[in-house]
Design a protein around this motif. Structure first.
Motif, PDB file in Angstrom:
ATOM      1  N   GLY A 157       0.821  -1.209   0.000  1.00 25.14           N
ATOM      2  CA  GLY A 157       0.000   0.000   0.000  1.00 25.14           C
ATOM      3  C   GLY A 157       0.850   1.252   0.000  1.00 25.14           C
ATOM      4  O   GLY A 157       2.081   1.197  -0.018  1.00 25.14           O
ATOM      5  N   GLU A 158       0.192   2.413   0.040  1.00 25.43           N
ATOM      6  CA  GLU A 158       0.891   3.691  -0.115  1.00 25.43           C
ATOM      7  C   GLU A 158       1.862   3.995   1.014  1.00 25.43           C
ATOM      8  O   GLU A 158       2.813   4.757   0.837  1.00 25.43           O
ATOM      9  CB  GLU A 158      -0.130   4.826  -0.235  1.00 25.43           C
ATOM     10  CG  GLU A 158      -0.956   4.754  -1.513  1.00 25.43           C
ATOM     11  CD  GLU A 158      -1.945   5.898  -1.629  1.00 25.43           C
ATOM     12  OE1 GLU A 158      -1.948   6.766  -0.734  1.00 25.43           O
ATOM     13  OE2 GLU A 158      -2.696   5.916  -2.618  1.00 25.43           O
ATOM     14  N   ASP A 159       1.647   3.421   2.182  1.00 24.91           N
ATOM     15  CA  ASP A 159       2.530   3.676   3.319  1.00 24.91           C
ATOM     16  C   ASP A 159       3.551   2.564   3.529  1.00 24.91           C
ATOM     17  O   ASP A 159       4.306   2.581   4.511  1.00 24.91           O
ATOM     18  CB  ASP A 159       1.705   3.842   4.608  1.00 24.91           C
ATOM     19  CG  ASP A 159       0.767   5.039   4.524  1.00 24.91           C
ATOM     20  OD1 ASP A 159       1.161   6.051   3.910  1.00 24.91           O
ATOM     21  OD2 ASP A 159      -0.357   4.947   5.058  1.00 24.91           O
ATOM     22  N   GLY A 160       3.581   1.605   2.618  1.00 26.50           N
ATOM     23  CA  GLY A 160       4.492   0.472   2.773  1.00 26.50           C
ATOM     24  C   GLY A 160       5.921   0.837   2.430  1.00 26.50           C
ATOM     25  O   GLY A 160       6.208   1.927   1.920  1.00 26.50           O
ATOM     26  N   PRO A 161       6.839  -0.079   2.690  1.00 34.33           N
ATOM     27  CA  PRO A 161       8.258   0.180   2.405  1.00 34.33           C
ATOM     28  C   PRO A 161       8.526   0.318   0.905  1.00 34.33           C
ATOM     29  O   PRO A 161       7.861  -0.310   0.080  1.00 34.33           O
ATOM     30  CB  PRO A 161       8.969  -1.036   2.984  1.00 34.33           C
ATOM     31  CG  PRO A 161       7.924  -2.101   3.059  1.00 34.33           C
ATOM     32  CD  PRO A 161       6.630  -1.401   3.292  1.00 34.33           C
ATOM     33  N   ARG A 197       0.334  -1.959  -7.237  1.00 31.09           N
ATOM     34  CA  ARG A 197       0.301  -1.032  -6.100  1.00 31.09           C
ATOM     35  C   ARG A 197       0.188  -1.738  -4.761  1.00 31.09           C
ATOM     36  O   ARG A 197       0.518  -1.174  -3.731  1.00 31.09           O
ATOM     37  CB  ARG A 197      -0.858  -0.052  -6.244  1.00 31.09           C
ATOM     38  CG  ARG A 197      -0.671   0.953  -7.359  1.00 31.09           C
ATOM     39  CD  ARG A 197      -1.691   2.048  -7.291  1.00 31.09           C
ATOM     40  NE  ARG A 197      -1.585   2.794  -6.032  1.00 31.09           N
ATOM     41  CZ  ARG A 197      -2.389   3.807  -5.724  1.00 31.09           C
ATOM     42  NH1 ARG A 197      -3.356   4.152  -6.539  1.00 31.09           N
ATOM     43  NH2 ARG A 197      -2.250   4.438  -4.597  1.00 31.09           N
ATOM     44  N   ASN A 198      -0.305  -2.967  -4.731  1.00 29.06           N
ATOM     45  CA  ASN A 198      -0.562  -3.620  -3.466  1.00 29.06           C
ATOM     46  C   ASN A 198       0.080  -4.998  -3.383  1.00 29.06           C
ATOM     47  O   ASN A 198      -0.562  -5.997  -3.074  1.00 29.06           O
ATOM     48  CB  ASN A 198      -2.071  -3.734  -3.222  1.00 29.06           C
ATOM     49  CG  ASN A 198      -2.697  -2.375  -3.014  1.00 29.06           C
ATOM     50  OD1 ASN A 198      -3.094  -1.734  -3.973  1.00 29.06           O
ATOM     51  ND2 ASN A 198      -2.754  -1.923  -1.789  1.00 29.06           N
ATOM     52  N   LEU A 199       1.370  -5.050  -3.683  1.00 28.19           N
ATOM     53  CA  LEU A 199       2.097  -6.305  -3.611  1.00 28.19           C
ATOM     54  C   LEU A 199       2.423  -6.648  -2.165  1.00 28.19           C
ATOM     55  O   LEU A 199       2.640  -5.767  -1.332  1.00 28.19           O
ATOM     56  CB  LEU A 199       3.392  -6.199  -4.408  1.00 28.19           C
ATOM     57  CG  LEU A 199       3.206  -6.034  -5.929  1.00 28.19           C
ATOM     58  CD1 LEU A 199       4.510  -5.619  -6.573  1.00 28.19           C
ATOM     59  CD2 LEU A 199       2.700  -7.312  -6.548  1.00 28.19           C
TER      60      LEU A 199
END
Length: 205
Positions: A157-161, A197-199
């Motif tokens: 997600g957008e806040d992931g590493p 985007r959401n791996l």
């Protein structure tokens, strides 16, 4: 179009059946870009099953349904790509028109039946190469046409590493490199429309 392909379970492709969608996407791109004069048309593949104009917009895709009966996979490959309809996004013949304007060229528009025939022929060749040489036989061409070279992503997600896409593994899944860590294989999270985007990194027990 819909194709029915039979693949022996014990064969190299049967052991890596997820590659079928990659091979079909490649086949469509090669159907255009191996034509003399059309090599620079910016048709590309996006993992796992999309056909793109550069990295900007989708103009085709692949859906694969496989059924194992005995020792044979029976695979239905659904493939659609926009050859001549400028709406709602863009089509292959638009790309050719833009190329002609930019380089003062005279490449003719392509016909749907021509591209279907060339795509099926390209898929047959790619399957043959894969069965003979495995992933190494097709990945150089795949990387030549894919949109992900050096692409940065956020895991989960957008806040992931932050991570970088570096390739695909022997099963056809993406490999990524996180800063300061080893290369790992990632999978779609199963819920998102945009798979890139959401791996997620699968947990191993």
């Amino acid at each position: 179009m819909t194709l029915l392909v039979s693949i022996p379970l014990s064969s190299p492709l049967g052991q890596r059946i997820a590659f079928v969608q990659h091979l079909m996407s490649m086949a469509v791109v090669e159907a255009v870009r191996t034509l003399p004069g059309y090599e620079d048309i910016e048709l590309k593949v996006k993992w796992p099953n999309d056909i793109y104009y550069s990295n900007l917009m989708k103009l085709g895709g692949v859906l694969v349904n496989s059924t194992l009966m005995g020792k044979t996979f029976h695979i239905l490959i659904g493939c659609g790509f926009n050859v001549a309809n400028s709406n709602p996004t863009i089509c292959i013949n638009d790309l050719i028109c833009e190329h002609n304007k930019r380089y003062n060229g005279r490449l003719p528009a392509l016909r749907v039946d021509t591209l279907i025939g060339r795509s099926v022929t390209a898929l047959e060749r790619l399957i043959h190469v894969f069965q003979k040489e495995g992933p190494d036989g097709v990945l150089p061409s795949y990387y030549k046409y894919w949109v992900h070279s050096g692409q940065q992503i956020r895991l989960g997600g957008e806040d992931g590493p932050l991570a970088w896409i570096v390739g695909v593994d022997d099963s056809g899944f993406l490999q990524i490199l996180q800063e300061g860590k080893d290369v790992v294989t990632v999978h779609p999270d199963g819920n998102s429309f945009d798979m890139i985007r959401n791996l997620i990194i699968p947990k191993h027990s």
